[in-house]
Enzyme design. Structure first.
Site, short mmCIF file in Angstrom:
data_model
loop_
_atom_site.label_atom_id
_atom_site.label_comp_id
_atom_site.label_asym_id
_atom_site.label_seq_id
_atom_site.Cartn_x
_atom_site.Cartn_y
_atom_site.Cartn_z
N ASP A 272 6.23 -0.71 1.50
CA ASP A 272 4.98 0.03 1.66
C ASP A 272 5.19 1.54 1.83
OD1 ASP A 272 3.51 -2.25 1.34
OD2 ASP A 272 2.97 -2.49 3.45
N CYS B 90 -4.07 -6.00 -3.93
CA CYS B 90 -3.46 -4.94 -4.74
C CYS B 90 -2.81 -5.53 -5.99
CB CYS B 90 -2.37 -4.24 -3.93
SG CYS B 90 -2.98 -2.94 -2.88
N ARG C 178 2.33 -12.13 -6.71
CA ARG C 178 2.00 -12.42 -5.31
C ARG C 178 1.37 -13.79 -5.08
NH1 ARG C 178 -0.35 -7.12 -2.45
NH2 ARG C 178 0.77 -7.99 -0.71
N ARG D 228 -8.79 1.70 2.05
CA ARG D 228 -8.41 0.38 2.57
C ARG D 228 -7.40 0.53 3.70
NH1 ARG D 228 -5.98 -3.42 -1.63
NH2 ARG D 228 -5.80 -4.56 0.31
N LYS E 151 -2.80 -1.54 10.48
CA LYS E 151 -3.71 -2.32 9.63
C LYS E 151 -3.18 -3.75 9.46
CE LYS E 151 -3.42 -2.06 4.97
NZ LYS E 151 -3.26 -3.35 4.30
N ASN E 152 -1.91 -3.86 9.09
CA ASN E 152 -1.39 -5.19 8.78
C ASN E 152 -1.28 -6.08 10.01
OD1 ASN E 152 -1.36 -4.58 6.11
ND2 ASN E 152 0.86 -4.26 5.95
C1 UD1 Z 1 2.62 -8.03 3.68
C2 UD1 Z 1 1.84 -6.74 3.87
C3 UD1 Z 1 2.10 -5.79 2.71
C4 UD1 Z 1 3.59 -5.58 2.51
C5 UD1 Z 1 4.33 -6.91 2.42
C6 UD1 Z 1 5.85 -6.74 2.38
C7 UD1 Z 1 -0.10 -7.51 5.10
C8 UD1 Z 1 -1.57 -7.72 5.12
N1 UD1 Z 1 0.44 -7.06 3.95
O1 UD1 Z 1 2.12 -8.63 2.50
O2 UD1 Z 1 1.45 -4.55 3.00
O3 UD1 Z 1 3.80 -4.85 1.32
O4 UD1 Z 1 4.00 -7.73 3.54
O5 UD1 Z 1 6.29 -6.04 3.46
O6 UD1 Z 1 0.57 -7.69 6.09
N2 UD1 Z 1 5.65 -14.39 -2.02
C9 UD1 Z 1 5.71 -15.55 -2.74
N3 UD1 Z 1 5.04 -16.64 -2.26
C10 UD1 Z 1 4.33 -16.60 -1.11
C11 UD1 Z 1 4.28 -15.42 -0.38
C12 UD1 Z 1 4.96 -14.33 -0.86
O7 UD1 Z 1 6.35 -15.64 -3.79
O8 UD1 Z 1 3.73 -17.62 -0.73
C13 UD1 Z 1 6.39 -13.20 -2.51
C14 UD1 Z 1 5.50 -12.01 -2.81
O9 UD1 Z 1 4.97 -12.08 -4.11
C15 UD1 Z 1 6.46 -10.88 -2.61
C16 UD1 Z 1 7.36 -11.35 -1.46
O10 UD1 Z 1 7.20 -12.75 -1.44
O11 UD1 Z 1 7.25 -10.69 -3.77
C17 UD1 Z 1 7.02 -10.79 -0.10
O12 UD1 Z 1 5.66 -10.93 0.15
P1 UD1 Z 1 5.05 -11.09 1.62
O13 UD1 Z 1 6.06 -10.67 2.62
O14 UD1 Z 1 4.46 -12.44 1.74
O15 UD1 Z 1 3.89 -10.02 1.59
P2 UD1 Z 1 2.44 -10.15 2.17
O16 UD1 Z 1 2.45 -10.93 3.44
O17 UD1 Z 1 1.51 -10.56 1.10
#
Ligand code: UD1
Length: 423
Positions: free
Chosen positions: A309, A118, A123, A401, A22-23
């Site tokens: 996850d 979620c 985030r 989802r 999915k991701n």
């Molecule tokens: C992706 C995955 C999600 C998984 C996560 C971590 C997808 C669609 N989703 O989410 O299933 O749980 O990776 O493996 O691929 N953060 C910030 N600022 C930012 C971006 C992130 O502070 O601009 C923080 C987030 O709040 C979190 C951490 O960084 O605490 C990691 O998040 P991130 O790796 O970006 O997760 P996603 O890409 O949203």
């Protein structure tokens, strides 16, 4: 609203086909925006998140057609008419932010609503925005939207050092950099298999990328990208989730398409707990060795560490382990919402900040429970498979989802599970 009814009943035996990730699909689909040529994705999972991304791309004027019963997506961004990702779609799914980099890179501008997704912590998307700013884009936050604009002449290559690892920010920056002028270096980049998959697809489209799967990715911008056909990598989270079914219930299950390298840190923990995993020609075979599993400590980390996850699902297993386990969530705050629901089934869990201490009990008991997010919902199903009596999991739209045909896949292994639809 649908619910899922489970009657806990003994060991599971059978095989489960694992879908494409999915991701990975959610970042490969926006990659279509980088080119006016067709992009074909195969091994696509059939999930509501994928339908949401389809709607989003269509709202921009892209064509998205599902072929072969939805396992192939044919995408074309030849006639993109809009660069605005509307709140109504974006609020359903945080991954919508992944259209930002490609839109700014190819069209020089984008307006993207700030995402929802979620409810597992704040985030923010600051790292995504900062990465594009480093490439010369200007960002303006107005009315809940990010208004992004590339400089005259387009984005410029840059050295971008992420302060911490972000999967999504790495993906956005990687896609944007493929069309930037000059070289971009991403430091402290995410190493997830989904990033490697994205880089492979972009390379097939003509991008020049090196170092994916390591903390430093180097991208040499090109002026245009072409079309490609790309097979999506196996979903390591769906894989890990189904690996836990025989671990919790006993028995032996083969996960078709599974690969140890996708879930190595997770396999190590399963081994410590007393669950064996074997690579076969067709996938992975998982069996609980004997008796109850043993307690283990888990810390979630970016890949190649233990994935956040799979934390909720692992907690379901540890609820019935012998001894006391400690689960530390380091990626997302507030990601223990499944704990009180598992407690309704008799689990003993104490949550203090980012740490959950789980004292294993011999047997969980069925109860009505509520899914609070995607991974939490499947952890409740896993727990219910091993519980005494009946469990009704409500709010399973979260489940849809990220998991396709979950009842069918588990029933094929002997589980008693059915979907209950109420008008
Ligand atoms: C992706 C995955 C999600 C998984 C996560 C971590 C997808 C669609 N989703 O989410 O299933 O749980 O990776 O493996 O691929 N953060 C910030 N600022 C930012 C971006 C992130 O502070 O601009 C923080 C987030 O709040 C979190 C951490 O960084 O605490 C990691 O998040 P991130 O790796 O970006 O997760 P996603 O890409 O949203």
């Amino acid at each position: 609203m649908d619910s899922i009814l489970i009657r806990g009943n003994g060991p599971l035996h059978g095989s489960v086909p694992i879908a494409g990730a999915k991701n990975a699909c959610l970042t490969l689909m926006p990659a279509t925006l980088l080119t006016d040529q067709p992009l074909t994705l195969t091994n696509t999972p059939r999930l509501s998140d994928i339908r949401t991304m389809t709607q989003l791309l269509q709202s921009l004027g892209a064509e998205v057609a599902g072929l072969n019963a939805g396992t192939v997506l044919a995408l074309s961004s030849h006639d993109v008419t809009s660069q605005r990702a509307d709140y109504d779609i974006v609020r359903k799914m945080r991954a919508s932010i992944l259209v930002l980099g490609p839109l700014v890179a190819r069209f020089g501008q984008a307006e993207v609503s700030l995402p929802g997704g979620c409810a597992i912590g704040a985030r923010p998307v600051d790292l995504h925005l900062r990465a594009l700013e480093s490439m010369g884009a200007t960002m303006d936050l107005r009315d809940g939207y990010v208004h992004a604009r590339a400089p005259a002449g387009g984005l410029r290559g840059a050295v971008i050092e992420f302060p911490f690892v972000s999967v999504g920010a790495t993906e956005n920056a990687l896609m944007a950099a493929t069309l930037a002028r000059g070289t971009t270096v991403l430091r402290n980049a995410a190493r997830e298999p989904e990033i490697v998959d994205l880089a492979r697809c972009l390379r097939a489209m003509g991008a020049r990328i090196q170092g994916e799967g390591t903390p430093t990715i180097e991208i040499e911008g090109v002026t245009t990208l072409g079309g490609a056909t790309h097979r999506i990598v196996t979903d390591r989270i769906e894989l890990g989730t189904y690996m836990l079914a025989p671990a919790i219930c006993g028995g032996q299950v083969e996960l078709l398409g599974g690969r140890i390298d996708l879930v190595a840190a997770f396999c190590e923990k399963l081994d410590q707990a007393g669950v064996s995993v074997t690579q076969t020609d067709r996938g992975l075979t998982v069996a609980r060795r004997n008796g109850r599993v043993r307690a283990v400590d888990v810390v979630t980390e970016p890949f190649p560490g233990f994935p956040t996850d799979l934390q909720a699902q692992m907690m379901a297993l540890l609820c019935t382990a012998e001894g006391v386990s400690r689960l530390e969530e380091r990626i997302f705050e507030n990601r223990f919402m499944h704990a009180p629901e598992l407690a309704r089934m008799g689990a003993r869990i104490d949550v203090q900040g980012g740490i959950a201490t789980v004292t294993g009990v011999e047997r969980l008991r069925g109860a009505p429970v509520m899914a609070t997010d995607l991974r939490a919902s499947v952890s409740l199903i896993l727990a219910a498979l091993a519980a005494e009596g009946e469990t009704l999991v409500s709010r399973v739209y979260h489940l849809d989802r990220g998991y396709e045909r979950v009842e069918e896949k588990l029933r094929a292994c002997g589980a008693q599970i059915e979907r209950v639809t109420r008008a």
